[in-house]
Design a protein around this motif. Structure first.
Motif, PDB file in Angstrom:
ATOM      1  N   VAL A  83       0.963  -1.408  -0.069  1.00 10.11           N
ATOM      2  CA  VAL A  83       0.288  -0.073  -0.065  1.00 10.11           C
ATOM      3  C   VAL A  83       0.721   1.358  -0.118  1.00 10.11           C
ATOM      4  O   VAL A  83       1.445   1.024   0.591  1.00 10.11           O
ATOM      5  N   ARG A  84       0.549   2.291  -0.724  1.00  8.61           N
ATOM      6  CA  ARG A  84       2.089   3.290  -1.391  1.00  8.61           C
ATOM      7  C   ARG A  84       2.815   3.117  -0.813  1.00  8.61           C
ATOM      8  O   ARG A  84       3.411   3.776  -0.588  1.00  8.61           O
ATOM      9  N   GLY A  85       3.383   2.112  -1.529  1.00  4.68           N
ATOM     10  CA  GLY A  85       4.855   1.244  -1.889  1.00  4.68           C
ATOM     11  C   GLY A  85       5.636   0.821  -0.470  1.00  4.68           C
ATOM     12  O   GLY A  85       6.612   0.906  -0.137  1.00  4.68           O
ATOM     13  N   ALA A  86       4.581   0.992   0.523  1.00  4.69           N
ATOM     14  CA  ALA A  86       5.186  -0.088   2.512  1.00  4.69           C
ATOM     15  C   ALA A  86       5.741  -1.657   1.544  1.00  4.69           C
ATOM     16  O   ALA A  86       5.199  -1.810   1.026  1.00  4.69           O
ATOM     17  N   GLY A 141      24.405 -15.477   7.628  1.00  8.62           N
ATOM     18  CA  GLY A 141      23.357 -14.036   8.057  1.00  8.62           C
ATOM     19  C   GLY A 141      22.922 -13.746   9.142  1.00  8.62           C
ATOM     20  O   GLY A 141      22.680 -14.588  10.441  1.00  8.62           O
ATOM     21  N   THR A 142      22.675 -12.291   8.654  1.00 11.55           N
ATOM     22  CA  THR A 142      22.081 -12.046   9.749  1.00 11.55           C
ATOM     23  C   THR A 142      21.436 -10.772   9.674  1.00 11.55           C
ATOM     24  O   THR A 142      20.809 -10.108   9.171  1.00 11.55           O
ATOM     25  N   TYR A 143      20.460 -10.072  10.735  1.00  6.20           N
ATOM     26  CA  TYR A 143      19.090  -9.074  10.128  1.00  6.20           C
ATOM     27  C   TYR A 143      20.218  -7.858  10.874  1.00  6.20           C
ATOM     28  O   TYR A 143      20.686  -7.676  11.912  1.00  6.20           O
ATOM     29  N   ASP A 144      19.649  -6.832   9.831  1.00  5.83           N
ATOM     30  CA  ASP A 144      20.587  -5.303  10.773  1.00  5.83           C
ATOM     31  C   ASP A 144      19.061  -4.043  10.508  1.00  5.83           C
ATOM     32  O   ASP A 144      18.851  -4.326   9.416  1.00  5.83           O
ATOM     33  N   ASN A 145      19.281  -3.340  11.082  1.00  7.34           N
ATOM     34  CA  ASN A 145      18.263  -1.944  10.799  1.00  7.34           C
ATOM     35  C   ASN A 145      19.146  -1.184   9.104  1.00  7.34           C
ATOM     36  O   ASN A 145      20.067  -0.104  10.633  1.00  7.34           O
ATOM     37  N   ILE A 146      19.031  -1.380   8.174  1.00  8.77           N
ATOM     38  CA  ILE A 146      19.715  -0.847   7.168  1.00  8.77           C
ATOM     39  C   ILE A 146      19.679  -0.152   6.160  1.00  8.77           C
ATOM     40  O   ILE A 146      19.714   0.607   5.589  1.00  8.77           O
ATOM     41  N   GLY A 147      18.193   0.222   6.521  1.00  7.20           N
ATOM     42  CA  GLY A 147      17.000   0.521   5.096  1.00  7.20           C
ATOM     43  C   GLY A 147      16.582   1.842   5.451  1.00  7.20           C
ATOM     44  O   GLY A 147      16.102   1.588   7.304  1.00  7.20           O
ATOM     45  N   GLN A 148      16.709   2.631   4.598  1.00 10.14           N
ATOM     46  CA  GLN A 148      15.596   4.314   4.547  1.00 10.14           C
ATOM     47  C   GLN A 148      15.131   4.078   2.544  1.00 10.14           C
ATOM     48  O   GLN A 148      15.254   3.715   3.099  1.00 10.14           O
ATOM     49  N   ALA A 149      13.918   4.742   3.010  1.00 10.26           N
ATOM     50  CA  ALA A 149      12.876   4.176   1.846  1.00 10.26           C
ATOM     51  C   ALA A 149      12.190   5.255   1.774  1.00 10.26           C
ATOM     52  O   ALA A 149      11.764   6.375   3.151  1.00 10.26           O
ATOM     53  N   ARG A 150      11.666   6.246   0.719  1.00 11.71           N
ATOM     54  CA  ARG A 150      10.648   7.266   0.981  1.00 11.71           C
ATOM     55  C   ARG A 150      10.095   6.760  -0.288  1.00 11.71           C
ATOM     56  O   ARG A 150      10.227   6.464  -1.458  1.00 11.71           O
ATOM     57  N   THR A 151       8.680   7.250  -0.441  1.00 12.44           N
ATOM     58  CA  THR A 151       7.491   7.056  -1.092  1.00 12.44           C
ATOM     59  C   THR A 151       6.194   7.557  -1.131  1.00 12.44           C
ATOM     60  O   THR A 151       6.340   8.248  -0.151  1.00 12.44           O
ATOM     61  N   LEU A 206       2.915   7.122  -7.969  1.00  9.21           N
ATOM     62  CA  LEU A 206       4.145   6.399  -7.071  1.00  9.21           C
ATOM     63  C   LEU A 206       5.751   6.869  -7.316  1.00  9.21           C
ATOM     64  O   LEU A 206       5.874   5.908  -8.724  1.00  9.21           O
ATOM     65  N   ASP A 207       6.009   7.394  -6.142  1.00 10.92           N
ATOM     66  CA  ASP A 207       7.904   7.351  -7.046  1.00 10.92           C
ATOM     67  C   ASP A 207       8.359   7.151  -5.853  1.00 10.92           C
ATOM     68  O   ASP A 207       8.000   7.281  -4.702  1.00 10.92           O
ATOM     69  N   SER A 208       8.943   5.904  -5.666  1.00  9.55           N
ATOM     70  CA  SER A 208       9.854   5.247  -4.490  1.00  9.55           C
ATOM     71  C   SER A 208      11.102   5.340  -4.267  1.00  9.55           C
ATOM     72  O   SER A 208      11.857   5.060  -5.525  1.00  9.55           O
ATOM     73  N   LEU A 268      12.516   1.560  -5.679  1.00  5.37           N
ATOM     74  CA  LEU A 268      12.499  -0.024  -4.821  1.00  5.37           C
ATOM     75  C   LEU A 268      11.894  -1.096  -5.608  1.00  5.37           C
ATOM     76  O   LEU A 268      10.727  -0.634  -6.287  1.00  5.37           O
ATOM     77  N   ALA A 269      11.961  -2.582  -5.414  1.00  2.00           N
ATOM     78  CA  ALA A 269      11.508  -3.449  -5.757  1.00  2.00           C
ATOM     79  C   ALA A 269      10.069  -3.830  -6.057  1.00  2.00           C
ATOM     80  O   ALA A 269       9.784  -4.056  -4.598  1.00  2.00           O
ATOM     81  N   ARG A 270       9.876  -4.118  -6.453  1.00  2.00           N
ATOM     82  CA  ARG A 270       7.946  -4.214  -7.520  1.00  2.00           C
ATOM     83  C   ARG A 270       7.512  -3.351  -7.245  1.00  2.00           C
ATOM     84  O   ARG A 270       6.086  -3.180  -6.501  1.00  2.00           O
ATOM     85  N   ARG A 271       8.022  -1.702  -7.353  1.00  2.00           N
ATOM     86  CA  ARG A 271       6.950  -0.882  -6.468  1.00  2.00           C
ATOM     87  C   ARG A 271       7.605  -0.390  -8.057  1.00  2.00           C
ATOM     88  O   ARG A 271       7.818   0.700  -8.263  1.00  2.00           O
ATOM     89  N   PRO A 272       5.660  -0.641  -9.326  1.00  2.00           N
ATOM     90  CA  PRO A 272       5.532   0.224 -10.140  1.00  2.00           C
ATOM     91  C   PRO A 272       5.265   1.716  -9.763  1.00  2.00           C
ATOM     92  O   PRO A 272       4.371   2.401  -9.186  1.00  2.00           O
ATOM     93  N   ARG A 273       5.459   2.146 -11.065  1.00  2.00           N
ATOM     94  CA  ARG A 273       5.586   4.054 -11.297  1.00  2.00           C
ATOM     95  C   ARG A 273       3.832   4.386 -11.092  1.00  2.00           C
ATOM     96  O   ARG A 273       3.517   5.650 -10.890  1.00  2.00           O
ATOM     97  N   HIS A 274       3.431   3.666 -11.996  1.00  2.00           N
ATOM     98  CA  HIS A 274       2.064   3.775 -12.609  1.00  2.00           C
ATOM     99  C   HIS A 274       1.274   2.199 -12.463  1.00  2.00           C
ATOM    100  O   HIS A 274       1.628   1.571 -12.351  1.00  2.00           O
ATOM    101  N   ALA A 275      -0.581   2.613 -11.495  1.00  2.00           N
ATOM    102  CA  ALA A 275      -1.170   1.218 -11.413  1.00  2.00           C
ATOM    103  C   ALA A 275      -2.109   1.712 -11.183  1.00  2.00           C
ATOM    104  O   ALA A 275      -2.319   3.226 -10.964  1.00  2.00           O
ATOM    105  N   GLY A 276      -3.026   1.270 -12.697  1.00  2.00           N
ATOM    106  CA  GLY A 276      -4.152   1.937 -12.620  1.00  2.00           C
ATOM    107  C   GLY A 276      -5.317   1.055 -12.295  1.00  2.00           C
ATOM    108  O   GLY A 276      -5.119  -0.362 -12.942  1.00  2.00           O
ATOM    109  N   MET A 277      -6.715   1.379 -12.239  1.00  2.00           N
ATOM    110  CA  MET A 277      -7.996   0.629 -12.851  1.00  2.00           C
ATOM    111  C   MET A 277      -9.023   1.027 -13.160  1.00  2.00           C
ATOM    112  O   MET A 277      -9.457   2.440 -12.634  1.00  2.00           O
TER     113      MET A 277
END
Length: 608
Positions: free
Chosen positions: A78-81, A463-473, A497-499, A513-522
C-alpha cells in the motif's frame, strides 16, 4: 438502479461504509480525515470468485506480487510500503505469522467467499493500532446478513469454489456460520515449468453474539483454514526455479471473545484473542518427513473505547498486551511480549473534524516507542478537504531477533506518513484527489556474512538481520465514479508512485524500490440494461518495475481485461460468469513465477 458493483469513494454517498480503522471503534468512514476504502458484500459479488486481490486492486495505492497461481505467497503493498508492513486483522484478530521471517500475512491464504466487509486504511496509524501499522491497516469481517447463503463456481484449470453460510437467532443470541472449499489444478509456479501446481483450501468461520442487558453484549468468533499448496523449487544441478514435487500444508486458527458495552456517552469493548499459523513443507525427493516446519502464535488482551464527554468532543482510548512465540524445525520455542496504550481527542461538528492522539508501547526486547497521529477534514458544501499525519512502527519479528539468523539488538522500523487531498461531489460525479508521502527509517534487512567473521557476523556465519534500510515513497492517488445515465456507471482508481531507496552508503541508494510500479490503475464500467441483468468490464494497467533492489531485473508492465456478467433469475437466485485476462496477457509480478492466462468461470449463488 445502480449496478451491483459500485466503486466506493468515501464521501457523503457512503455513509453506510462503517469502519473501525480511523479510531478503533465503529464510525462512518466519511467522517475521518484519513484515506479509507470500504468494500461490502455487494462489491465482492460483482467482482466474483475467490481471489481477494482482484477486489483490493480497485483501491488506489494498492499493488501486489504473487509467487505463482492461486494460493501462492501473495504480498499486498500500500503506497509503496513493504507487504510485511501492512497490519491485517480478521474478525478483530491480528493474524500476522510470528514464525515468518518478516512477520507479515500471506494473502494467498485468505479467500473472498466468506467475507462480509473489507476495510483498508492506506496510511500509517500506529497511534491506534500499534506495531505493524507502519504501512496501513486492512481489516476483514466474515459472515452474512442473510438467513441462508450459498454459491458455487467452476472454471479454468478445473477450479471449483463453493461457499455456504447461515445467520439465525435463538432468544437473545445471534449466530453466524460460514464454510467454504476451494480446489484448483492451478498453473506451474515456475514460469518456465509445464507441471501444474494445485491448491486446495477448506475454511470455517463462526460468530456468536449474546445480549446480556440493555447496551451490554458478549461475543465470540473463530476461524480455521486448512490449505495444501503444490510449489516448485530450485533443484540441482542448476538451482534455478523449476518443476518439482514439493508442497506445503498451512493451518490457520484464530478466535476472539469479549464484552461490548454501548450506552449513552460510552462505547467500550474488551477482547481476548488468539492467532496461530502452522506451516509444514515437504519435498518427496528427500523423503516423507517434513523438511521444514514453523509454528507462530499470538495471544492478546485489549480494551478499546470512545467516550463522548462533552458536546462535539470525544476521547478515543485503549490498551493491550500481546504475547508471541514461535518455533521451527531448527529453532526451539522463543517468546516475547509487547504492551501499549493510547488516547486520542476528537472534535466533530457538521463541517469540521479534528483528531490528534498519542501512543506508548513497551517491548520486552527493544524497549519503548512513542507514536503520534492527527487528521482533519472540512466541508465546503460539495467539496471536502482532508489531511492526516501518522507515525508508524513495526517491531522486529521473533525470527529476526532470536532465530539462528537473529540479532537481539534490532530496533523497530519507523515511518512518518503525510497525506492531503480534496473530495468533490458534483452532480453524478464524485472525485477524490490525494497527495501522499511516507518516510521509513531503520528498515530491517538481511545481511550476508559469508567470509565475514567480524561484528554482527561473528556468531552468524550464514547471515543475520540489521536496521540498514531507509526508503521514501510519495505520489498521487485519484479515485472516482460517474453515473453516466442509461444504466452506465464509470469508476476508476489511479496511483502515481515515486519510490526511492534512501539507505545512506548503500550501493542501491536512489534506486527504485523492488516491485513498486510507478503507474498502476483500474478502470471499471458497469451497465445495467435491465433490472435483472448486470454487465461489467475491468481494465487493470500496471507499468514497468524492478524485481530487485539493484534495479537489474526488470518486470515488464502489463494490462489485463476482465469481462463480467450477472443475471438475477428471481429474487433468490443469481447466475454469473466472467472471463479473466481476456487477451491472454503474459506477465510476471515476481521474476520467474508464472501468472494465469485467459480463463473463463461460471457460477450461481442463492440468498434467502
Amino acid at each position: 438502479m445502480l449496478p451491483a458493483f459500485e466503486f466506493r469513494v468515501i464521501d457523503e454517498l457512503a455513509e453506510s461504509g462503517i469502519t473501525v480503522l480511523a479510531n478503533g471503534v465503529r464510525e462512518p468512514a466519511f467522517t475521518s480525515g484519513k484515506s479509507i476504502t470500504v468494500f461490502d458484500r455487494q462489491n465482492m459479488d460483482s467482482v466474483q470468485g475467490a481471489d481477494l486481490t482482484r477486489l483490493l486492486e480497485r483501491a488506489p495505492g494498492v499493488t501486489l506480487s504473487r509467487n505463482g497461481g492461486p494460493g501462492n505467497f501473495t504480498a499486498v503493498r500500500v503506497r509503496g510500503a513493504e507487504g510485511e508492513q501492512l497490519l491485517v486483522v480478521i474478525d478483530g484478530v491480528r493474524v500476522a505469522d510470528p514464525a515468518s521471517p518478516g512477520g507479515g500475512f500471506d494473502f494467498g491464504n485468505l479467500l473472498m467467499g466468506n467475507l462480509a466487509k473489507v476495510e483498508l486504511l492506506r496510511s500509517a496509524n500506529s497511534t491506534i493500532w500499534g506495531s505493524q501499522a507502519l504501512g496501513g491497516v486492512l481489516a476483514v469481517t466474515t459472515g452474512s446478513d442473510d438467513t441462508l447463503t450459498a454459491s458455487a463456481e467452476y472454471g479454468a484449470h478445473d477450479s471449483k469454489y463453493g461457499t455456504i453460510g447461515t445467520r439465525f437467532s435463538a432468544g437473545s443470541a445471534t449466530f453466524n456460520l460460514q464454510a467454504a472449499h476451494f480446489a484448483t489444478d492451478g498453473i506451474s509456479t515456475a514460469a518456465t515449468g509445464t507441471e501444474p501446481d494445485g491448491f486446495r483450501q477448506t475454511e470455517l468461520a463462526a460468530h456468536a453474539t449474546l445480549d446480556l442487558a440493555p447496551g451490554l453484549s458478549a461475543f465470540a468468533s473463530g476461524r480455521y483454514a486448512d490449505g495444501r499448496l503444490e510449489i516448485d523449487g530450485f533443484p540441482a544441478p542448476d538451482y534455478t526455479l523449476a518443476d518439482t514435487a514439493e508442497y506445503q500444508d498451512t493451518r490457520q486458527r484464530s478466535g476472539a471473545a469479549g464484552l461490548h458495552y454501548a450506552g449513552g456517552a460510552l462505547d467500550v469493548t474488551a477482547t481476548a484473542s488468539l492467532a496461530d499459523t502452522e506451516r509444514d513443507s515437504f519435498d518427496p525427493a528427500l523423503g516423507t518427513d517434513a523438511n521444514y516446519t514453523a509454528d507462530g502464535t499470538s495471544e492478546r488482551v485489549d480494551l478499546r473505547g470512545q467516550w463522548h464527554f462533552a458536546r462535539l468532543l470525544a476521547l478515543d482510548f485503549g490498551g493491550e498486551r500481546e504475547w508471541m512465540r514461535f518455533s521451527t524445525l531448527f529453532d526451539p520455542v522463543h517468546r516475547t511480549a509487547i504492551s501499549g496504550g493510547y488516547a486520542q481527542l476528537e472534535y466533530n461538528d457538521q463541517k469540521l473534524h479534528l483528531a490528534a492522539g498519542l501512543r506508548r508501547d513497551d517491548h520486552r526486547d527493544f524497549g519503548g516507542e512513542w507514536s503520534l497521529g492527527a487528521d482533519t477534514a472540512y466541508d465546503f458544501g460539495p467539496v471536502r478537504l482532508h489531511a492526516s499525519y501518522g507515525e508508524g512502527f513495526k517491531a522486529p519479528t521473533l525470527f529476526q531477533l532470536l532465530s539462528d539468523y537473529g540479532n537481539a539488538a534490532l530496533q523497530p522500523e519507523r515511518s512518518r506518513s503525510y497525506d492531503a487531498g480534496i473530495r468533490a461531489l458534483v452532480g453524478p460525479v464524485s472525485l477524490d484527489l490525494t497527495a501522499f508521502r511516507r518516510d521509513t527509517r531503520g528498515q530491517i534487512g538481511f545481511v550476508p556474512c559469508f567470509g565475514d567473521t567480524t561484528g554482527l557476523s561473528a556468531a552468524r556465519p550464514f547471515g543475520t538481520y540489521d536496521n540498514i534500510g531507509q526508503a521514501r515513497t510519495q505520489g498521487i492517488e485519484v479515485e472516482g465514479q460517474a453515473n453516466l445515465g442509461a444504466g452506465f456507471t464509470l469508476g476508476g482508481a489511479y496511483t502515481l508512485l515515486d519510490s526511492e531507496d534512501r539507505s545512506a552508503g548503500s550501493a542501491t541508494f536512489s534506486n527504485a524500490l523492488a516491485r513498486r510500479p510507478r503507474h498502476a490503475g483500474m478502470v471499471t464500467i458497469d451497465w445495467q440494461p435491465r433490472y435483472s441483468i448486470r454487465l461489467g468490464a475491468d481494465l487493470r494497467a500496471v507499468s514497468r518495475s524492478y524485481d530487485d533492489a539493484a534495479n537489474l531485473a526488470p518486470l515488464d508492465g502489463y494490462a489485463t481485461l476482465t469481462l463480467r456478467a450477472e443475471w438475477d433469475a428471481d429474487e433468490h437466485f443469481t447466475l454469473f460468469g466472467r472471463i479473466e485476462n481476456l487477451w491472454d496477457e503474459r506477465y510476471q509480478t515476481a521474476a520467474g513465477y508464472g501468472t494465469p492466462g485467459r480463463g473463463a468461470y461460471v457460477g450461481a449463488r442463492a440468498r434467502f
